[in-house]
Write an enzyme that holds these catalytic residues in place. Structure first.
Site, short mmCIF file in Angstrom:
data_model
loop_
_atom_site.label_atom_id
_atom_site.label_comp_id
_atom_site.label_asym_id
_atom_site.label_seq_id
_atom_site.Cartn_x
_atom_site.Cartn_y
_atom_site.Cartn_z
N GLU A 1 1.29 -0.50 -4.98
CA GLU A 1 0.42 0.61 -5.28
C GLU A 1 1.32 1.84 -5.37
O GLU A 1 1.64 2.46 -4.35
CB GLU A 1 -0.63 0.80 -4.18
N ASP B 1 0.83 -1.20 0.00
CA ASP B 1 0.00 0.00 0.00
C ASP B 1 0.88 1.26 0.00
O ASP B 1 1.93 1.29 0.65
CB ASP B 1 -0.86 -0.04 1.28
C1 GLC Z 1 -4.42 3.10 -0.37
C2 GLC Z 1 -5.73 2.39 -0.18
C3 GLC Z 1 -6.75 3.36 0.33
C4 GLC Z 1 -6.25 3.94 1.64
C5 GLC Z 1 -4.87 4.55 1.49
C6 GLC Z 1 -4.25 4.86 2.81
O1 GLC Z 1 -4.51 4.08 -1.35
O2 GLC Z 1 -6.13 1.80 -1.40
O3 GLC Z 1 -7.99 2.74 0.51
O4 GLC Z 1 -7.14 4.92 2.09
O5 GLC Z 1 -3.99 3.66 0.83
O6 GLC Z 1 -3.76 3.69 3.41
#
Ligand code: GLC
Length: 577
Positions: free
Chosen positions: A267, A225
């Site tokens: 991500e 993440d």
């Molecule tokens: C990522 C997740 C999202 C979350 C963010 C903070 O973007 O997909 O849902 O709010 O991280 O952890």
């Protein structure tokens, strides 16, 4: 030829032969052949009637997922959490939230997936913790404790580095005052999510050992993440990691020591020209979520125009069957549909074109996207949703199906913020909770949405399964086709020019064979000619029921609105591409 011949009869399970090792050797290849399904345990299936989805419930629904054809699950955070950001606010990295089960139940899921030959990826949130994490509690109470330096503080907030918060509608900035510490702490996300000081070697060690903990329990990899915010400037002095790639390299090295097939999907929603960085020449992430692809493909299908697809291919590095660049493709995820990667005019257009709600239940959030599901973007048109999935499954990269999209679930704009797109899975037409839970509706973790949009119905799984024309079965057929086409992960992908802006065609060349995929983005019928250097007698229909005629190095395809066709065959000796 029979309609959708390949979708009939028994589905073929993973047909892909062993993936050839990558050029630099020793890299796992399984994730390149996988079809991933992304779900949230707490909204998938409640097994004990307390209103919360749980691991036992998920285990009970594995037949459904196997039937759909997916072979890898990505489960969103399930750790103990105050759930102020859907679990991305972790209070304990090494446990399971008791409302969702226990470590034993987690182990049972791993064993059950193993028995079915399925894989498991979990979310690792390493950029920040919840303020309720013990580290933060100790950090704020004792400035001399080692935990204090796990976070980023300032006593002079006016002089500190300021940057925009990622949730601008909810947070004024990146510093919040903590009464106990008597100082401000840094947070790029919500104020209850203090950023970790990832430059601190003790923090780094913690993060590596968390990864090891879950790998030892049998997970096959992680969605990392917020990988981009992890390496942005942080804290009072806008400190940057000296060698940010080292952090990811080391994470992978440590992970691979426990499980040599472990994968890291990041991500990393960074600028297109920065994406290569995250692959670290093969020593970094194994795949990146394709945010450029997400905005462009979902938009292109929504407006029935192929230019966004061309643009997507121009913007990102090509997926490399024998190299380190690889994409995790998706149409929608559990967040807002982020449009920032579109050109400005298209973003403005998408904001108004797809907008729903209003009066405090507007779909537009954070100045960058819609809190809508695929079915909302495509006005409940199952033909378009099915076509989008066929496209997703045929793109170079690993496809990720977002839970509920395979049955066309809608968003519920009465829910706050992104909860709109996270309502529980609708299994059947049972009142009041659509098969998700037997609890009183008031007790549910998030209410089941029964409304849908005016003029469109709210989908459920049971009414679609077994009906060959249903969205579920069409998505399942496309997944099956993907499984029968290992060349998608191995072949050279190229765009095939067709003389129509609302059609899209691309092909893979592998081992003397060609796989051609043609998608009609328009609502009306179209006929196109695409280059296809295969002998007519050798052309094989893989997916889709469109009519086609192969002749003279090309194929003429007649497609209904939103139809698609995958064809393959041996490339003719005389080439002619
Ligand atoms: C990522 C997740 C999202 C979350 C963010 C903070 O973007 O997909 O849902 O709010 O991280 O952890």
């Amino acid at each position: 030829m029979d309609a959708d011949a390949a979708g009939d009869g028994e589905r073929v399970s993973a047909a892909a032969d062993a993936f050839a090792p990558l050029a630099d050797g020793g890299q796992p290849g399984w994730y390149r052949d996988a079809v991933v399904y992304s779900l949230d345990v707490k909204t998938f299936q409640d097994s004990d009637g307390d209103g919360w989805g749980d691991f036992r419930g998920l285990i009970d629904r594995l037949d459904y997922l196997e039937n759909l054809g997916v072979d890898c699950l990505w489960i969103r955070p399930f750790y103990p959490s105050p759930l102020r950001d859907n679990g991305y606010d972790v209070a304990d990295y090494r446990d399971v939230d008791e409302r969702l089960g226990s470590l034993n139940a987690f182990d049972d899921l791993v064993a059950e997936l193993d028995a079915r030959g399925m894989r498991l990826i979990t979310d690792l949130v390493l950029n920040h913790t919840s303020t309720e994490h013990e580290w933060f509690q100790r950090a704020r109470e004792d400035p001399d404790s080692k935990y204090h330096d796990y976070y980023l503080w300032t006593s002079h907030v006016d002089e500190a580095y300021h940057t925009e918060n990622i949730f601008p509608e909810f947070e004024d900035g990146v510093w919040s005052y903590d009464e106990v510490a008597g100082k401000h702490y840094f947070h790029q996300f919500y104020g209850h999510q203090p950023d970790l000081n990832v430059a601190n070697s003790d923090v780094q060690e913690e993060l590596f050992s968390i990864a090891e903990f879950w790998l030892e329990r049998g997970v096959d990899g992680f969605r990392i993440d917020a990988a981009h915010p992890m390496i942005l400037p942080k804290g009072h002095n806008a400190h940057r990691l000296e060698d940010p790639q080292w952090l990811f390299r080391e994470l992978k090295r440590r992970a691979r020591e426990v499980n040599d097939e472990a994968v890291l999907l990041a991500e990393a929603d960074d600028e297109p020209d920065r994406l290569d960085f995250y692959f670290g020449d093969g020593e970094g992430f194994d795949a990146l979520f394709n945010f450029v692809g997400n905005s462009h493909v979902t938009y292109g299908v929504g407006v029935g125009d192929s230019w966004p697809l061309y643009r997507m291919f121009e913007q990102i590095p090509d997926a490399q069957p024998d190299g380190h660049v690889w994409w995790a493709n998706f149409l929608r995820n559990h967040d807002e549909w982020n449009l920032l990667k579109l050109p400005h005019d298209a973003l403005e257009h998408a904001r108004e074109e797809f907008r729903k709600g209003g009066d405090g239940r507007d779909s537009w959030v954070f100045g960058r996207g819609h809190r809508l599901r695929l079915a909302d973007l495509y006005d409940g048109d199952h033909d378009r949703i099915a076509m989008a999935h066929s496209l997703l499954l045929s793109l170079p990269g690993t496809p990720i199906v977002n839970s509920g999209d395979e049955i066309g679930m809608h968003a519920d704009l009465d829910r706050p913020e992104r909860q709109a797109v996270r309502t529980p899975m609708r299994w059947d037409g049972a009142e009041p909770n659509a098969g998700f839970s037997t609890a009183d509706p008031e007790e549910l973790v998030i209410p089941v949405d029964g409304t849908g949009w005016p003029g469109v119905f709210q989908a459920d799984a049971a009414s679609q399964r077994g009906d060959p024309g249903s969205l579920f079965e069409r998505v399942a057929s496309a997944i099956d086709a993907r499984k029968r086409c290992p060349e998608i992960a191995r072949g050279d992908c190229s765009i095939v020019h067709v003389d129509s802006g609302d059609m899209w065609a691309h092909r893979f060349d592998h081992d003397g064979r060609v796989l051609l995929a043609v998608h009609n983005l328009a609502s009306g019928p179209r006929e196109v000619v695409a280059g296809f250097d295969v002998d007519p007698a050798d052309a094989e229909r893989v997916l889709g029921d469109a009519d086609y005629r192969v002749a003279d190095g090309g194929v003429t395809v007649t497609l209904d609105g939103c139809a698609y066709l995958w064809l393959r065959g041996e490339r003719r000796g005389d080439g002619g591409r």
